[in-house]
Design a protein around this motif. Structure first.
Motif, PDB file in Angstrom:
ATOM      1  N   PHE A 192       0.830  -1.213   0.023  1.00 27.40           N
ATOM      2  CA  PHE A 192       0.111  -0.263   0.050  1.00 27.40           C
ATOM      3  C   PHE A 192       0.767   1.287  -0.035  1.00 27.40           C
ATOM      4  O   PHE A 192       0.801   2.190  -0.622  1.00 27.40           O
ATOM      5  N   THR A 193       1.905   1.211   0.931  1.00 26.46           N
ATOM      6  CA  THR A 193       2.838   2.428   0.965  1.00 26.46           C
ATOM      7  C   THR A 193       3.726   2.687  -0.366  1.00 26.46           C
ATOM      8  O   THR A 193       3.737   3.781  -0.633  1.00 26.46           O
ATOM      9  N   LEU A 194       3.997   1.816  -1.178  1.00 20.79           N
ATOM     10  CA  LEU A 194       4.666   1.694  -2.518  1.00 20.79           C
ATOM     11  C   LEU A 194       3.779   2.707  -3.279  1.00 20.79           C
ATOM     12  O   LEU A 194       4.241   3.371  -4.177  1.00 20.79           O
ATOM     13  N   PHE A 195       2.320   2.517  -3.280  1.00 24.47           N
ATOM     14  CA  PHE A 195       1.737   3.330  -4.202  1.00 24.47           C
ATOM     15  C   PHE A 195       0.889   4.438  -3.630  1.00 24.47           C
ATOM     16  O   PHE A 195       0.252   5.186  -4.252  1.00 24.47           O
ATOM     17  N   ASN A 196       1.138   4.820  -2.235  1.00 22.35           N
ATOM     18  CA  ASN A 196       0.465   5.888  -1.608  1.00 22.35           C
ATOM     19  C   ASN A 196       1.561   6.967  -1.415  1.00 22.35           C
ATOM     20  O   ASN A 196       2.460   7.028  -0.652  1.00 22.35           O
ATOM     21  N   SER A 197       1.741   8.015  -2.524  1.00 29.01           N
ATOM     22  CA  SER A 197       2.610   8.844  -2.546  1.00 29.01           C
ATOM     23  C   SER A 197       2.376  10.060  -1.637  1.00 29.01           C
ATOM     24  O   SER A 197       1.339   9.907  -0.839  1.00 29.01           O
ATOM     25  N   SER A 198       3.135  10.938  -1.655  1.00 30.59           N
ATOM     26  CA  SER A 198       3.124  12.055  -0.482  1.00 30.59           C
ATOM     27  C   SER A 198       1.911  12.914  -0.715  1.00 30.59           C
ATOM     28  O   SER A 198       1.403  13.082  -1.845  1.00 30.59           O
ATOM     29  N   ASP A 199       1.217  13.429   0.413  1.00 27.21           N
ATOM     30  CA  ASP A 199       0.206  14.420   0.321  1.00 27.21           C
ATOM     31  C   ASP A 199       0.316  15.500  -0.437  1.00 27.21           C
ATOM     32  O   ASP A 199      -0.485  16.242  -1.010  1.00 27.21           O
ATOM     33  N   VAL A 200       1.691  15.880  -0.887  1.00 28.04           N
ATOM     34  CA  VAL A 200       1.841  17.126  -1.610  1.00 28.04           C
ATOM     35  C   VAL A 200       1.265  16.877  -3.159  1.00 28.04           C
ATOM     36  O   VAL A 200       0.834  17.774  -3.644  1.00 28.04           O
ATOM     37  N   PHE A 201       1.066  15.649  -3.629  1.00 30.69           N
ATOM     38  CA  PHE A 201       0.700  15.284  -4.954  1.00 30.69           C
ATOM     39  C   PHE A 201      -0.869  15.589  -4.669  1.00 30.69           C
ATOM     40  O   PHE A 201      -1.420  16.118  -5.699  1.00 30.69           O
ATOM     41  N   LEU A 202      -1.732  15.321  -3.599  1.00 29.51           N
ATOM     42  CA  LEU A 202      -2.980  15.755  -3.705  1.00 29.51           C
ATOM     43  C   LEU A 202      -3.326  17.271  -3.601  1.00 29.51           C
ATOM     44  O   LEU A 202      -3.952  17.811  -4.174  1.00 29.51           O
ATOM     45  N   LEU A 203      -2.148  17.992  -2.943  1.00 29.93           N
ATOM     46  CA  LEU A 203      -2.481  19.446  -2.812  1.00 29.93           C
ATOM     47  C   LEU A 203      -1.781  20.149  -4.107  1.00 29.93           C
ATOM     48  O   LEU A 203      -2.656  21.036  -4.511  1.00 29.93           O
ATOM     49  N   LEU A 204      -1.147  19.284  -4.996  1.00 27.99           N
ATOM     50  CA  LEU A 204      -0.648  19.874  -6.294  1.00 27.99           C
ATOM     51  C   LEU A 204      -1.857  19.796  -7.094  1.00 27.99           C
ATOM     52  O   LEU A 204      -2.003  20.851  -7.945  1.00 27.99           O
ATOM     53  N   LYS A 205      -2.511  18.741  -6.973  1.00 26.00           N
ATOM     54  CA  LYS A 205      -3.904  18.537  -7.815  1.00 26.00           C
ATOM     55  C   LYS A 205      -4.785  19.871  -7.606  1.00 26.00           C
ATOM     56  O   LYS A 205      -5.314  20.201  -8.663  1.00 26.00           O
ATOM     57  N   ILE A 206      -4.940  20.299  -6.458  1.00 24.62           N
ATOM     58  CA  ILE A 206      -5.949  21.299  -6.150  1.00 24.62           C
ATOM     59  C   ILE A 206      -5.386  22.615  -6.900  1.00 24.62           C
ATOM     60  O   ILE A 206      -5.981  23.446  -7.392  1.00 24.62           O
ATOM     61  N   LYS A 207      -3.932  22.744  -6.521  1.00 25.90           N
ATOM     62  CA  LYS A 207      -3.244  23.834  -7.063  1.00 25.90           C
ATOM     63  C   LYS A 207      -3.652  23.877  -8.575  1.00 25.90           C
ATOM     64  O   LYS A 207      -3.700  25.134  -9.228  1.00 25.90           O
ATOM     65  N   GLU A 208      -3.302  22.851  -9.207  1.00 24.17           N
ATOM     66  CA  GLU A 208      -3.480  22.752 -10.705  1.00 24.17           C
ATOM     67  C   GLU A 208      -4.858  22.955 -11.157  1.00 24.17           C
ATOM     68  O   GLU A 208      -5.094  23.158 -12.511  1.00 24.17           O
ATOM     69  N   ALA A 209      -5.675  22.659 -10.241  1.00 24.70           N
ATOM     70  CA  ALA A 209      -7.141  23.046 -10.837  1.00 24.70           C
ATOM     71  C   ALA A 209      -7.320  24.490 -10.595  1.00 24.70           C
ATOM     72  O   ALA A 209      -8.580  24.747 -10.974  1.00 24.70           O
ATOM     73  N   GLY A 210      -6.613  25.244 -10.231  1.00 20.95           N
ATOM     74  CA  GLY A 210      -6.803  26.761 -10.304  1.00 20.95           C
ATOM     75  C   GLY A 210      -6.743  27.596  -9.089  1.00 20.95           C
ATOM     76  O   GLY A 210      -7.283  28.722  -8.896  1.00 20.95           O
ATOM     77  N   PHE A 211      -6.936  26.783  -7.939  1.00 20.12           N
ATOM     78  CA  PHE A 211      -7.194  27.289  -6.796  1.00 20.12           C
ATOM     79  C   PHE A 211      -5.965  28.212  -6.073  1.00 20.12           C
ATOM     80  O   PHE A 211      -4.683  27.629  -6.378  1.00 20.12           O
ATOM     81  N   ASN A 212      -6.065  29.162  -5.272  1.00 20.68           N
ATOM     82  CA  ASN A 212      -4.957  29.862  -4.716  1.00 20.68           C
ATOM     83  C   ASN A 212      -4.339  29.007  -3.467  1.00 20.68           C
ATOM     84  O   ASN A 212      -4.812  28.191  -2.956  1.00 20.68           O
ATOM     85  N   ASP A 213      -3.021  29.716  -3.143  1.00 16.23           N
ATOM     86  CA  ASP A 213      -2.334  29.129  -1.951  1.00 16.23           C
ATOM     87  C   ASP A 213      -3.169  28.921  -0.540  1.00 16.23           C
ATOM     88  O   ASP A 213      -3.047  28.013   0.088  1.00 16.23           O
ATOM     89  N   THR A 214      -4.221  30.030  -0.303  1.00 13.26           N
ATOM     90  CA  THR A 214      -4.867  30.129   0.605  1.00 13.26           C
ATOM     91  C   THR A 214      -5.841  28.753   0.762  1.00 13.26           C
ATOM     92  O   THR A 214      -5.896  28.215   1.998  1.00 13.26           O
ATOM     93  N   THR A 215      -6.226  28.570  -0.277  1.00 19.59           N
ATOM     94  CA  THR A 215      -7.414  27.586  -0.378  1.00 19.59           C
ATOM     95  C   THR A 215      -6.749  26.219  -0.106  1.00 19.59           C
ATOM     96  O   THR A 215      -6.949  25.336   0.500  1.00 19.59           O
ATOM     97  N   VAL A 216      -5.348  26.017  -0.989  1.00 16.76           N
ATOM     98  CA  VAL A 216      -4.623  24.723  -0.601  1.00 16.76           C
ATOM     99  C   VAL A 216      -3.956  24.361   0.771  1.00 16.76           C
ATOM    100  O   VAL A 216      -4.365  23.509   1.274  1.00 16.76           O
ATOM    101  N   ILE A 217      -3.881  25.512   1.519  1.00 16.19           N
ATOM    102  CA  ILE A 217      -3.126  25.371   2.803  1.00 16.19           C
ATOM    103  C   ILE A 217      -4.486  25.190   3.756  1.00 16.19           C
ATOM    104  O   ILE A 217      -4.534  24.495   4.757  1.00 16.19           O
ATOM    105  N   SER A 218      -5.809  25.799   3.331  1.00 18.56           N
ATOM    106  CA  SER A 218      -6.887  25.813   4.204  1.00 18.56           C
ATOM    107  C   SER A 218      -7.282  24.069   4.188  1.00 18.56           C
ATOM    108  O   SER A 218      -7.851  23.448   5.181  1.00 18.56           O
ATOM    109  N   VAL A 219      -7.203  23.502   2.956  1.00 21.87           N
ATOM    110  CA  VAL A 219      -7.644  22.263   2.940  1.00 21.87           C
ATOM    111  C   VAL A 219      -6.661  21.451   3.837  1.00 21.87           C
ATOM    112  O   VAL A 219      -7.158  20.261   4.277  1.00 21.87           O
TER     113      VAL A 219
END
Length: 397
Positions: free
Chosen positions: A225-252
């Motif tokens: 499971f860990t081998l395919f469970n990457s860093s939370d950074v990738f989840l936050l990057l997806k939100i950032k790439e969706a066009g949301f600002n830094d405040t939204t990313v940090i708030s999430v």
């Protein structure tokens, strides 16, 4: 007389973890920015984090094994938290690459020194029937620090933009409080343990061969499971790439940690009542929902809903996994069992983030999240079919 569940040592260890996490999480959002501001390239940052995590991984196994061999917990806990605390101001003292590497390794080495011994002491303070709530409570307090740290950093940087060095010095204060609390831990007297002549760096790997069959099955599932469970950074990057600002990313991110902190203790209680396996499987199922959702999500409210599920997943698995492991292994090998698992987990996490980055680069975010969700479905099936709740006569250490 009814035994107290949340003992003095459990409270102290939980407060120590809380203050340490406040210090660490104050710096987590700004670390890459700070490193770039002092001349680190993206490649050098990657190498730094890789070396730091490798240090943490190997040291978790070694010091967990050493703690069991000499029969002591508290010295490792004190030294480990002290190392992590002093590493914070070290990062601000000089900007030479070698010094930054040294400070970061000291921080991760501290985590490696304390992890096995701390979790073994938590296990010693509990019974098999209360380990879910004990590890859940500790995880809850630890994660409250992950909520408070970024909030404090945001408040400070709002008034002092880009003043990162001072923030590193401020982060030393909760670290000092953590060190002070470690002196209140009381270790129960045990029968004299005759230490081995020498504890070698990789001796903990031998535990895998001698460990209970149930331990091997559970840890194998966790590592896949860990081998395919990457860093939370990738989840936050997806939100950032969706066009949301830094405040939204940090708030999430803060919202996720808040859910995680609130749910850890109640889910630990449920794990004791309903069984570790049921709660753990529930957590993994929510992980699958989150990752399938992240592959297709675009709406802000949907992201918050997914991170709500993600927080419950973390609360249902992180502490529960360690509680489950300590119920499987022999009491005299608790730190070694936890150290071996977390050592392999650190290595798997390094590989996972590299693998996720490669898949993201070649095939995009959707493929990354869908692959992770699919592999997790197979892990759930494996655990349901192959991993029993409690060890039978042939599984006991």
């Amino acid at each position: 007389m009814k035994r107290k569940i949340l003992t003095r040592n459990i409270w102290i260890l939980s407060l120590v973890s809380l203050f340490t996490d406040v210090a660490s999480e104050m710096l987590y959002p700004v670390m890459p920015v700070y490193l770039k501001s002092i001349g680190f390239s993206i490649i050098l940052i990657g190498v730094l984090e890789g070396v730091a995590e490798a240090t943490a991984g190997l040291s978790k196994g070694y010091f967990g094994n050493l703690s069991d061999n000499i029969g002591k917990r508290v010295p490792f806990i004190k030294l480990g938290y002290a190392f992590s605390a002093v590493s914070k101001p070290m990062m601000a003292a000089f900007v030479y690459p070698f010094w930054i590497f040294f400070a970061r390794v000291i921080d991760r080495l501290g985590k490696g020194i304390r992890t096995g011994a701390r979790d073994a002491l938590l296990s010693d303070e509990a019974t098999p029937e209360t380990k879910g709530r004990v590890f859940g409570f500790h995880r809850s307090m630890d994660t409250l620090g992950a909520v408070a740290g970024p909030v404090l950093a945001l408040i400070y940087l709002a008034y002092h933009p880009a003043n990162y060095k001072t923030l590193f010095l401020i982060a030393f204060l909760p670290g000092v409080l953590a060190i002070a609390f470690t002196f209140g831990i009381r270790e129960k007297k045990k029968e004299l343990v005759t230490p081995k002549l020498k504890t070698r760096l990789l001796d903990f790997i031998k535990y895998w061969k001698d460990s209970p069959a149930l331990y091997k099955k559970l840890v194998t599932a966790l590592l896949v499971f860990t081998l395919f469970n990457s860093s939370d950074v990738f989840l936050l990057l997806k939100i950032k790439e969706a066009g949301f600002n830094d405040t939204t990313v940090i708030s999430v991110y803060i919202f996720y940690n808040l859910v995680y902190a609130i749910c850890s203790y109640p889910l630990g209680i449920l794990a004791d009542k309903l069984g570790m396996k049921k709660i753990f499987i529930t957590g993994l199922t929510l992980f699958v929902v989150t990752y399938f959702g992240m592959a297709y999500a675009h709406d802000k409210l949907v992201y918050f809903a997914l991170f709500f599920f993600y927080g419950i997943y973390a609360a249902a698995t992180e502490g529960v996994a360690k509680a489950w492991i300590t119920n499987i292994c022999g009491k005299d090998k608790t730190a070694t069992a936890i150290g071996t698992y977390t050592a392999f987990q650190s290595i798997a996490t390094m590989i996972a983030s590299s693998l996720a980055g490669l898949i993201w680069f070649q095939f995009g975010a959707k493929a990354t999240f869908l692959l992770t969700a699919l592999v997790t479905v197979f892990v759930i099936i494996y655990i349901l079919k192959s991993v029993v709740e409690k060890p039978g006569p042939l599984n006991k250490a």
